[in-house]
Scaffold this motif. Structure first.
Motif, mmCIF file in Angstrom:
data_model
loop_
_atom_site.group_PDB
_atom_site.id
_atom_site.type_symbol
_atom_site.label_atom_id
_atom_site.label_comp_id
_atom_site.label_asym_id
_atom_site.label_seq_id
_atom_site.Cartn_x
_atom_site.Cartn_y
_atom_site.Cartn_z
ATOM 1 N N MET A 1 -2.238 -3.046 3.336
ATOM 2 C CA MET A 1 -2.910 -2.982 2.040
ATOM 3 C C MET A 1 -2.030 -1.843 1.141
ATOM 4 S SD MET A 1 -6.724 -1.975 0.454
ATOM 5 C CE MET A 1 -7.324 -3.414 0.620
ATOM 6 N N ARG A 2 -1.882 -2.023 0.039
ATOM 7 C CA ARG A 2 -1.192 -0.884 -0.935
ATOM 8 C C ARG A 2 -2.118 -0.209 -1.417
ATOM 9 N NH1 ARG A 2 3.296 -2.541 -4.902
ATOM 10 N NH2 ARG A 2 4.881 -1.695 -3.649
ATOM 11 N N THR A 3 -1.894 1.213 -1.494
ATOM 12 C CA THR A 3 -2.643 2.179 -2.226
ATOM 13 C C THR A 3 -1.852 2.925 -3.356
ATOM 14 O OG1 THR A 3 -1.994 4.116 -0.672
ATOM 15 C CG2 THR A 3 -4.039 2.716 -0.014
ATOM 16 N N PHE A 4 -2.597 3.266 -4.461
ATOM 17 C CA PHE A 4 -2.199 3.823 -5.699
ATOM 18 C C PHE A 4 -2.694 5.216 -5.673
ATOM 19 C CE2 PHE A 4 -1.522 -0.892 -6.078
ATOM 20 C CZ PHE A 4 -0.152 -0.825 -6.588
ATOM 21 N N ASP A 5 -2.027 6.147 -5.107
ATOM 22 C CA ASP A 5 -2.670 7.492 -4.850
ATOM 23 C C ASP A 5 -1.769 8.352 -5.803
ATOM 24 O OD1 ASP A 5 -4.668 6.862 -3.149
ATOM 25 O OD2 ASP A 5 -3.373 6.988 -1.498
ATOM 26 N N ARG A 6 -0.383 8.060 -5.949
ATOM 27 C CA ARG A 6 0.442 8.880 -6.759
ATOM 28 C C ARG A 6 1.223 8.215 -7.640
ATOM 29 N NH1 ARG A 6 3.992 9.711 -1.541
ATOM 30 N NH2 ARG A 6 3.565 7.497 -1.546
ATOM 31 N N PRO A 7 1.918 8.822 -8.673
ATOM 32 C CA PRO A 7 2.631 8.268 -9.645
ATOM 33 C C PRO A 7 3.623 7.192 -9.192
ATOM 34 C CG PRO A 7 2.273 10.395 -10.369
ATOM 35 C CD PRO A 7 1.701 10.317 -9.051
ATOM 36 N N SER A 8 4.364 7.739 -8.066
ATOM 37 C CA SER A 8 5.335 7.034 -7.660
ATOM 38 C C SER A 8 5.002 5.443 -6.933
ATOM 39 C CB SER A 8 6.165 7.741 -6.372
ATOM 40 O OG SER A 8 5.254 7.954 -5.445
ATOM 41 N N ASP A 9 3.632 5.504 -6.578
ATOM 42 C CA ASP A 9 3.202 4.152 -6.327
ATOM 43 C C ASP A 9 3.160 3.416 -7.371
ATOM 44 O OD1 ASP A 9 2.603 5.194 -3.649
ATOM 45 O OD2 ASP A 9 0.663 6.279 -4.110
ATOM 46 N N TYR A 10 2.634 3.900 -8.460
ATOM 47 C CA TYR A 10 2.440 3.029 -9.866
ATOM 48 C C TYR A 10 3.930 2.587 -10.201
ATOM 49 C CZ TYR A 10 -2.350 3.625 -10.251
ATOM 50 O OH TYR A 10 -3.508 3.752 -9.997
ATOM 51 N N LEU A 11 5.058 3.453 -9.986
ATOM 52 C CA LEU A 11 6.292 3.125 -10.401
ATOM 53 C C LEU A 11 6.844 2.173 -9.630
ATOM 54 C CD1 LEU A 11 7.510 6.561 -11.408
ATOM 55 C CD2 LEU A 11 7.032 4.684 -13.158
ATOM 56 N N ASP A 12 6.577 2.048 -8.341
ATOM 57 C CA ASP A 12 7.310 1.239 -7.345
ATOM 58 C C ASP A 12 6.846 -0.261 -7.730
ATOM 59 O OD1 ASP A 12 8.599 3.318 -5.932
ATOM 60 O OD2 ASP A 12 7.119 3.261 -4.195
ATOM 61 N N ALA A 13 5.438 -0.191 -8.051
ATOM 62 C CA ALA A 13 4.844 -1.599 -8.244
ATOM 63 C C ALA A 13 5.326 -2.068 -9.867
ATOM 64 C CB ALA A 13 3.329 -1.424 -8.490
ATOM 65 N N ALA A 14 5.573 -0.978 -10.768
ATOM 66 C CA ALA A 14 6.360 -1.512 -12.164
ATOM 67 C C ALA A 14 7.589 -1.960 -11.667
ATOM 68 C CB ALA A 14 6.203 -0.402 -12.838
ATOM 69 N N ARG A 15 8.540 -1.238 -11.080
ATOM 70 C CA ARG A 15 9.568 -2.020 -10.782
ATOM 71 C C ARG A 15 9.735 -3.413 -10.191
ATOM 72 N NH1 ARG A 15 10.238 3.445 -9.085
ATOM 73 N NH2 ARG A 15 11.189 4.713 -10.609
ATOM 74 N N GLU A 16 8.859 -3.544 -9.328
ATOM 75 C CA GLU A 16 8.755 -4.821 -8.634
ATOM 76 C C GLU A 16 8.226 -5.752 -9.557
ATOM 77 O OE1 GLU A 16 6.030 -5.051 -5.238
ATOM 78 O OE2 GLU A 16 6.791 -3.245 -4.622
ATOM 79 N N MET A 17 7.280 -5.534 -10.621
ATOM 80 C CA MET A 17 6.904 -6.585 -11.522
ATOM 81 C C MET A 17 7.983 -6.739 -12.582
ATOM 82 S SD MET A 17 3.746 -7.395 -10.973
ATOM 83 C CE MET A 17 4.380 -7.259 -9.155
ATOM 84 N N ALA A 18 8.700 -5.570 -12.924
ATOM 85 C CA ALA A 18 9.923 -5.881 -13.931
ATOM 86 C C ALA A 18 10.693 -6.732 -13.308
ATOM 87 C CB ALA A 18 10.453 -4.345 -14.313
ATOM 88 N N ASP A 19 11.273 -6.563 -12.045
ATOM 89 C CA ASP A 19 12.133 -7.342 -11.371
ATOM 90 C C ASP A 19 11.688 -8.780 -11.225
ATOM 91 O OD1 ASP A 19 13.800 -5.222 -11.034
ATOM 92 O OD2 ASP A 19 13.285 -4.964 -8.736
ATOM 93 N N SER A 20 10.606 -9.155 -11.232
ATOM 94 C CA SER A 20 9.781 -10.402 -11.071
ATOM 95 C C SER A 20 9.592 -11.135 -12.246
ATOM 96 C CB SER A 20 8.493 -10.343 -10.169
ATOM 97 O OG SER A 20 7.765 -9.862 -10.845
#
Length: 59
Positions: A1-20
Motif C-alpha cells: 500500500m502506498r502512503t503519502f507522507d511527504r511532498p515527494s510521494d505526491y510528486l511521484d504519483a503526479a508523474r505517474e498520472m501525467a505519464d498515463s
C-alpha cells in the motif's frame, strides 16, 4: 500500500498520472505536494512541471 507522507510521494504519483495521460489528476497531486513544501521557489517549480488550472474551489 502506498502512503503519502511527504511532498515527494505526491510528486511521484503526479508523474505517474501525467505519464498515463491523466493531467488533471497529476495537477491535483502536484498542488498537494506544493502545499506541503515550505520553500516558495520549490513550490513554483513543482507547479510549473504540471501546468494547468487548479480544480480547487475558489474561496
Amino acid at each position: 500500500m502506498r502512503t503519502f507522507d511527504r511532498p515527494s510521494d505526491y510528486l511521484d504519483a503526479a508523474r505517474e498520472m501525467a505519464d498515463s495521460g491523466r493531467p488533471a489528476l497529476a495537477r491535483m497531486l502536484a498542488e498537494e505536494a506544493a502545499d506541503l513544501t515550505p520553500d516558495p521557489q520549490a513550490v513554483a517549480r513543482i507547479l510549473a512541471q504540471f501546468p494547468g488550472h487548479t480544480l480547487r474551489p475558489e474561496d
